[in-house]
Design an enzyme around this catalytic site. Structure first.
Site, PDB file in Angstrom:
ATOM      1  N   CYS A  59       0.801  -1.231   0.000  1.00 52.68           N
ATOM      2  CA  CYS A  59       0.000   0.000   0.000  1.00 52.68           C
ATOM      3  C   CYS A  59       0.826   1.269   0.000  1.00 52.68           C
ATOM      4  O   CYS A  59       0.309   2.340  -0.320  1.00 52.68           O
ATOM      5  CB  CYS A  59      -0.950   0.014   1.197  1.00 52.68           C
ATOM      6  SG  CYS A  59      -0.132   0.294   2.782  1.00 52.68           S
ATOM      7  N   CYS A 159      -4.513   4.967  -1.995  1.00 57.64           N
ATOM      8  CA  CYS A 159      -5.320   5.953  -1.278  1.00 57.64           C
ATOM      9  C   CYS A 159      -6.777   5.550  -1.453  1.00 57.64           C
ATOM     10  O   CYS A 159      -7.221   5.333  -2.581  1.00 57.64           O
ATOM     11  CB  CYS A 159      -5.091   7.357  -1.828  1.00 57.64           C
ATOM     12  SG  CYS A 159      -6.174   8.596  -1.084  1.00 57.64           S
ATOM     13  N   VAL A 263      17.627 -10.772  -0.246  1.00 56.91           N
ATOM     14  CA  VAL A 263      18.062  -9.523  -0.862  1.00 56.91           C
ATOM     15  C   VAL A 263      17.049  -8.442  -0.526  1.00 56.91           C
ATOM     16  O   VAL A 263      17.314  -7.520   0.210  1.00 56.91           O
ATOM     17  CB  VAL A 263      18.253  -9.665  -2.387  1.00 56.91           C
ATOM     18  CG1 VAL A 263      18.621  -8.326  -2.998  1.00 56.91           C
ATOM     19  CG2 VAL A 263      19.330 -10.691  -2.692  1.00 56.91           C
ATOM     20  N   GLY A 352      17.986 -12.489  -8.828  1.00 50.29           N
ATOM     21  CA  GLY A 352      18.314 -13.864  -8.452  1.00 50.29           C
ATOM     22  C   GLY A 352      17.351 -14.422  -7.428  1.00 50.29           C
ATOM     23  O   GLY A 352      16.966 -15.595  -7.487  1.00 50.29           O
ATOM     24  N   GLU A1273     -21.629  10.528   0.135  1.00 55.47           N
ATOM     25  CA  GLU A1273     -21.983   9.190  -0.320  1.00 55.47           C
ATOM     26  C   GLU A1273     -22.553   9.102  -1.744  1.00 55.47           C
ATOM     27  O   GLU A1273     -22.240   8.165  -2.471  1.00 55.47           O
ATOM     28  CB  GLU A1273     -22.977   8.570   0.661  1.00 55.47           C
ATOM     29  CG  GLU A1273     -22.386   8.393   2.042  1.00 55.47           C
ATOM     30  CD  GLU A1273     -23.344   7.730   3.008  1.00 55.47           C
ATOM     31  OE1 GLU A1273     -22.957   6.737   3.632  1.00 55.47           O
ATOM     32  OE2 GLU A1273     -24.485   8.214   3.127  1.00 55.47           O
TER      33      GLU A1273
END
Length: 1337
Positions: A59, A159, A263, A352, A1273
């Site tokens: 995120c 977001c 890594v 790798g 809404e």
């Protein structure tokens, strides 16, 4: 520093850990290798600007900048990385910059922070520090980026609030030839009111000066001992070793054969640790040979620790330098690398590590196999050897042909040849990263021809996502060697791909994955055919013109946007902020990380942490709970369960006569994720570890997961709902057409960026102080008091801000968690903190209700609706929660903006064994939109009339009432929004253009749709429609506001400050707003339903008016006086400078099921229209919104910037529901789609390329505060326009294969559903495969 010998012989020694953070050196003698970088900087260094949200690097909320110096190239490099999965030991000897080091309101804002705030590019602000760090890192590497660079750098940042447009607009001001950045003024309208665009005005911003950035620590630049010395960090359960030579590394691998090499930690970070066995991690990042890149005459050799970002840069340089025929492999690899993860991941993930993970879902391994890559592997005992990455390399799930002591040293990618063609394929933006859901396909394909011919010398086909390993289709390859590249070959290969290539059922989507195999080869075939036709004219025919767009990615318009609103009257005072685009009151603190969210609060002394024990069964009896192993761990204090509840364990959200809920399950669990108990421990990590050690024995009981199962078993909640008008059967007899059908809409997770969290702090006199991330402090207060068996006045609940909510924190979940946390604090007598991880949050939280509509509609041949018979069902989950109310609302919204004269509607809530589903933004009104708009498309298709004409003729008109007998006094604004949207979107002209595009293109199709909305605003239920506030004025003239509403990104605090500023007639800078707390404003209703400003803003207005009446005598007595003079005069005369305000909406709001005509359902109605244009890829099901135009009637906006942000964010959230966000469950009821790695919400790449929002001019709302309508809404409903546009595009694709008329497209309309709906004439398999890996509840 440790030597090689000491690393191997001294298991107890640990080196000093050194890191520079924001320019300051930190040395730690006891660093824990199991600690992540994020946990270290937040807990150890108390830098809380970087946020924990997903915990899996999906995120971007935790983004920080990693800087290091390359002593060979003499170069400082900066990388954006995800701190949540980066081991802190991996940054030893490096520099980290967090958002606190970028800028501050206490020192100086950085231009990135300032422009994000001034562009209104944040709402709740939880994601803002991560956004800032991604953009900041880009500027540190490139002070003059392109707009494309900016978009790419933000692809790893999610977001949920803004819809991204405002974020991008703020950052585009840094771009080459990007947004000019200056305020643009449109022509004055006929009423001489100015309409403004919301662009950032650079004249008010600090210019960006790269020379003023934080300097890299000189100590890391002048000395290279951090890079050349081996280090070891010893922890309780993990050891970390970082060798600096290949010889050391190979010795370590031989001596510690079970050690894991890391890594970037993208894989190892999520692997479960074996119990009671110490794990050794060996970091391969500082071995020179593994970081080496060699460019030769035949290709490029990459060390195995080379990161994907660095690999991309090197490939790009060679592509720019070499002839195109030599770089075909490189170009394809670059395209694939751009689609792997995000920038933060690619900056740390080694190529790798990716190869050796042997992931069956690998994006790039099929391409490396198809490119015949050679690998050098080595061991301490046997030295080096060279192997090919061919069909023998992957030997099984997560395994390769390497010996136990061997390591991958390097890989060599050769140049391509003139007679060779190479491509890689995957479905872009599909998020299915975890192995437990092997779902999507990726491919690498390579063909070489005999000289100057179309005869195949060798064809290589490699695939991932078909089963437990990446496979090379060797049988097929041998079968087609020597054949010509023609349509017969194409059909044979497509047939063999679905018949001979074994497809695992694991992960589901079997039919879609088989389609992708065929589609990918078809794309490869066309690309090769196109190239051959140019090189061998007369021998190979060119591909049809209508297939040309298949050769390239979707053509996307330039990113642009317009936001138009009505300016304030010219006579309005400059000090009056109402109606102006005022910045969010916390913007600058949010962009700098100074704003505190709940888990940023400094821990109290002796504070403990609480982790949940949750059910693993969908329905079962609890036979026993064994906590012995868990509580025996050092640092674990206790297990908390039902026996520890001093008050009532049973409770209900709204019905005290039916206590369905339980804080802790006792005898029975009714869904996966139900709380059984929890562990209290010294650290959150220990609490979670111990919680996993609790053993629960179950007696499994039959469970129900889906609506269809519930219907079959008649598993319903009471009461049922029914309403009818007229005789539908008689009307069906009179109709020209009668059609029946079904529409299904899946659930949706709220995905607030801040997870559910709370802190319980016991105080004297049996008091409990609760800090809770909730929308409903009053509800939490009452239920916590009930759980503890104490009066409500001994429980204080408070919160300053919430990091997103969308209804998910106004539910049983947030209340239940607070009660559980309070019980734990009560038992231990110490402060207790509970912060859910994203994985647990998604299992414990109810979501938006899945929805099923069965309908029968009658209509005339001209498209006029006559009658609708409908039965709607929702998946309520295991308790009622608010499901019956949701059904009520759905039945009201089902008709949307259309007049249907005769109707019969029934609604039922299904009882199942999933989490109790609940309210989510635009609760109950979004799902029915898919139903009614599908019906409108069906009517249009049946009548042969354009959908927009059918919609227009059926709109409500002046004088109409809706299907619940509600008057529509301003319904004229519905038609105004519709007509203006047609005009602003240039609908008719674009319709012609799109129709032409579709006629001339077979495999790319565009769709266009315009949809109206009508939605009530207000909260159902009389009690909920009240608000209270408290206003204090101090002697210096400053003002403090407190109200009962919760700030969660919607701008409630900002708007209440604007309202107070107008009433008090003072600048808003003199007004401050405090945290919301039950000891300041009692009995406050929940914040939701878009009613916050109406209720609490009006309460603030009343309180301020009360104070102004008290000040009036002193103002009249001293008209030339100042605000401070009047305040002092009032105080001197012992006049109270504090006032409460209380507002209740007049009348009773709610459904009256005894007398439907007596119902009062809204404060007012919202109207709007949205036009959406999409393009789909018929071969893969991918799509892109090309353009969206929205016109909304919101009355007179209190704050156009906030309101437009709500419109954009709401639209994108609705789009997510209808198009991409899919919840999938195992057959046993476990939610499979958990976290951003499995559950995909829209990200910046998904937003419309052109995003235009217009607020309807000249609209007022007499019942709204200052004539404003609620806006949070209704825009969600307009997301359905994307669904309708996609249906339009699919219709064109289907007509090309002779499929005409209506079809059904369930929601979400994912790539899989789009692809399968498009249909094709590819060879089909006769063998049916049951696709029952998961269920959609």
């Amino acid at each position: 520093m440790a030597t090689t010998e000491s690393v191997r012989s001294s298991t107890d020694m640990s080196d000093d850990f050194v890191v520079y953070v924001n320019g300051k050196k930190f040395t730690d003698k006891h660093v824990d290798p199991e600690t992540t970088l994020l946990n270290y900087i937040r807990r150890k260094l108390r830098l809380t600007g970087s946020k924990l949200s997903c915990g899996e690097g999906g995120c971007g909320a935790c983004t920080v900048m990693l800087s290091k110096y390359d002593h060979v190239d003499k170069k400082i490099s900066h990388y954006a990385i995800n701190a949540c999965y980066t081991p802190v030991c991996s940054v030893h000897g490096m520099a980290i910059t967090t958002v606190e080091g970028v800028g501050s309101t206490k020192t100086k804002l950085h231009p990135v922070q300032e422009r994000l705030a001034k562009a209104h590019g944040l709402q709740c602000g939880f994601c803002s520090p991560g956004m800032v760090m991604s953009m900041y890192t880009l500027l540190r590497n490139n002070a003059d980026p392109t707009i494309s660079d900016i978009e790419k750098c933000l692809k790893g940042n999610l977001c949920r609030c803004t819809g991204y447009r405002s974020i991008l607009d703020g950052f585009k001001t840094f771009a080459q030839n990007g947004c000019c950045g200056y305020l643009s003024v449109c022509n004055a309208d006929q009423h001489n009111e100015t309409r403004l665009n919301l662009s950032v005005d650079l004249k008010d911003c600090e210019p960006y000066d790269p020379s003023q950035e934080l300097i890299f620590p000189p100590a890391l630049q002048t000395k290279n001992w951090f890079q050349t010395q081996t280090v070891r960090f010893v922890g309780e359960s993990v050891d970390w070793i970082r060798p600096t030579t290949l010889k050391e590394l190979l010795k370590l691998k031989t001596g510690l054969p079970t050690a894991k090499l890391v890594v970037g930690n993208a894989e190892v970070g999520f692997e479960p640790r074996p119990k009671n066995i110490k794990t050794t991690l060996i970091s391969a990042t500082h071995v020179p040979e593994l970081n080496q890149i060699d460019i030769t005459d035949s290709g490029i050799t990459f060390g195995s620790s080379v990161t994907m970002s660095r690999m991309y840069d090197v490939l790009k340089r060679r592509v720019d330098e070499l002839p195109s025929y030599k770089t075909k492999i490189y170009r394809s690899l670059m395209e694939m690398l751009e689609m792997i993860g995000d920038q933060q991941l690619r900056n740390v993930a080694g190529i790798g590590s990716h190869i050796m993970s042997a992931s069956p879902l690998s994006d790039i391994n099929p391409m490396l196999m198809a490119a015949d890559v050679t690998l050098i592997v080595a061991s301490h005992k046997d030295g080096e050897r060279t192997i090919n990455m061919d069909n023998t390399f992957f030997t099984g799930p997560r395994s390769t042909c390497l010996k136990e002591d061997e390591l991958l040293i390097s890989l060599t990618i050769r140049f391509s040849t003139k007679d060779e063609y190479f491509s890689g394929y995957k479905v872009n933006n599909q998020v299915h990263r975890r192995d437990r859901d092997v779902a999507m396909i990726s491919a690498g394909m390579n063909v070489c021809f005999e000289d100057n011919s179309d005869v195949i010398r060798i064809l290589t086909l490699c695939f991932a996502g078909t089963g437990p390993t990446v496979v090379m289709a060797t049988d097929m390859m041998e079968h087609i060697q020597g054949r010509k590249w023609d349509e017969c070959l194409l059909r044979d290969v497509q047939r063999m791909l679905v018949e001979k290539l074994e497809m695992s059922k694991e992960g589901g989507f079997v039919e879609y994955r088989k389609n992708l195999l065929q589609s990918f080869f078809f794309q490869f075939y066309l690309n090769v055919q196109n190239e051959l036709s140019q090189q061998l004219p007369g021998i190979v025919f060119p591909i049809p013109l209508s297939y040309q767009t298949t050769l390239n990615s979707m053509e996307l318009p330039a990113n642009s946007s317009t936001q138009v609103f009505q300016g304030v009257p010219c006579e309005q005072s400059d000090d009056d902020p109402v109606g102006r685009p005022v910045m969010n009151e916390s913007s600058l603190h949010l962009t700098t990380g100074q704003a505190l969210f709940l888990d940023d609060i400094k821990p109290e002394q002796d504070e403990l942490h609480f982790a949940l024990v949750i059910s693993k069964q969908a329905h079962a009896k609890i036979l026993s709970i064994d906590t012995s192993e868990a509580i025996s761990q050092d640092g674990v204090h206790s297990f908390v369960g039902a026996v520890d509840v001093p008050g009532n364990n049973r409770w209900s959200l709204i019905n005290p006569d039916n206590l369905e809920e339980a804080i802790f399950a006792t005898e029975e669990v009714l869904c996966v994720g139900q709380i059984i108990g929890g562990i209290v421990a010294d650290t959150p990590q220990l609490a979670r570890k111990a919680a996993n050690l609790v053993k629960v024995e179950y007696g499994e009981v039959e469970h129900i997961l889906t609506i269809e199962e519930a219907i079959c078993k008649e598993s319903y909640m009471q009461p049922f709902r029914h309403i009818e008008e007229g005789d539908v059967n008689a009307e069906f007899e009179k109709s020209d057409f009668v059609v029946e059908g079904e529409v299904r809409v899946g659930g949706q997770y709220h995905y607030y960026m801040e997870n559910q969290c709370c802190i319980a702090q016991p105080n004297e006199c049996n008091e409990m102080l609760m800090t809770v991330s909730t929308q409903n402090l009053f509800g939490v207060q009452m239920h916590v008091a009930d759980a503890l068996g104490i009066p409500a006045h001994k429980v204080t609940c408070k919160i300053r801000r919430v990091g997103g909510a969308f209804g998910g924190k106004d539910t049983t979940t947030s209340t239940n968690l607070a009660m559980a946390c309070a019980v734990a604090a009560n038992k231990t007598g110490k402060p207790v903190r509970l912060v859910l991880g994203r994985d647990t949050d998604m299992q414990c939280t109810g979501m938006r209700h899945p929805f099923l509509l069965k309908f029968k509609v009658g209509f005339n041949k001209d498209g006029m609706l006559r009658a609708l018979e409908s039965e709607l069902f929702v998946n309520a989950g295991y308790t009622c929660n608010l499901s019956v109310i949701i059904v009520d609302v759905m039945m009201h919204q089902l008709h949307n903006a259309y007049k249907i004269p005769v109707y019969s509607m029934t609604g039922k809530a299904c009882r199942t064994n999933v989490q109790s589903n609940t309210i989510m933004r635009a609760a109950g009104t979004v799902q029915p939109m898919a139903g009614i708009e599908t019906i409108m498309d069906l009517v249009a298709a049946k009548c042969g009339i354009s959908p927009e004409k059918v919609r227009a003729m059926n709109l409500y008109k002046v004088g109409d009432s809706d299907n619940f007998y509600q008057e529509l006094p301003d319904v004229i604004n519905l038609k105004r929004c519709w007509n203006e949207c047609l005009l602003k979107s240039d609908f008719d002209s674009r319709r012609e253009t799109i129709d032409h595009f579709n006629r001339t293109n077979r495999w790319k199709k565009r769709g266009l749709a315009i949809v109206p909305i009508q939605r009530m605003t207000g909260i159902i239920g009389i009690v909920a429609n009240q608000g209270a506030a408290l206003v204090h004025i101090y002697l210096d003239g400053s003002v403090l506001l407190t109200h009962g509403g919760i700030e969660m990104g919607q701008g409630l605090h900002t708007k209440t400050i604007q309202i107070a500023s107008r009433v008090l007639r003072i600048p808003s800078e003199r007004i401050h707003i405090n945290e919301t707390s039950t000891d300041k404003v009692p009995n406050a209703t929940s914040t939701g339903g878009s009613a916050g400003t109406d209720l609490f803003g009006t309460a603030i207005k009343f309180a301020c008016e009360t104070i102004m009446k008290r000040l009036e005598p002193f103002m009249l007595g001293n008209p030339e006086g100042s605000w401070e003079d009047w305040v002092h005069a009032a105080y001197s005369h012992r006049v109270s400078l504090s006032a409460t305000g209380f507002y209740k909406f007049p009348g009773d709001i709610g459904f009256n099921w005894e007398d439907h005509r007596a119902s009062r359902l809204q404060y007012h109605f919202m109207y709007g229209a949205g036009c959406c244009e999409v393009e789909i890829d018929c071969l893969t099901g991918e799509h892109q919104m090309r353009r969206v135009d929205i016109v909304m009637d919101i009355g007179r906006s209190l704050n156009p910037a906030l309101d437009i942000g709500q419109i954009e964010g709401g639209f994108i959230q609705g789009y997510g529901l209808f198009i991409m966000e899919e919840l999938r469950y195992s057959q046993k009821g476990e939610l499979l789609t958990r976290g951003p790695g499995m559950y995909r919400i829209p990200w910046i790449s998904d937003i419309p390329r052109q995003f235009n929002v217009h607020l309807l001019e000249g609209s007022t709302c007499p019942g709204g505060i200052y004539s404003a309508k609620a806006i949070g809404e209704p825009p969600c409903l307009l997301g359905v326009s994307a669904l309708v546009a996609i249906r339009d595009a699919i219709s064109s694709a289907r007509s090309d294969v002779g499929l005409h008329g209506n079809f059904y497209l369930n929601c979400p309309a994912t790539a899989a559903r789009i692809r399968l709906a498009c249909s094709d004439d590819f060879p089909k398999t006769s063998k049916e495969v049951a696709d029952d890996y998961f269920v959609r509840a």
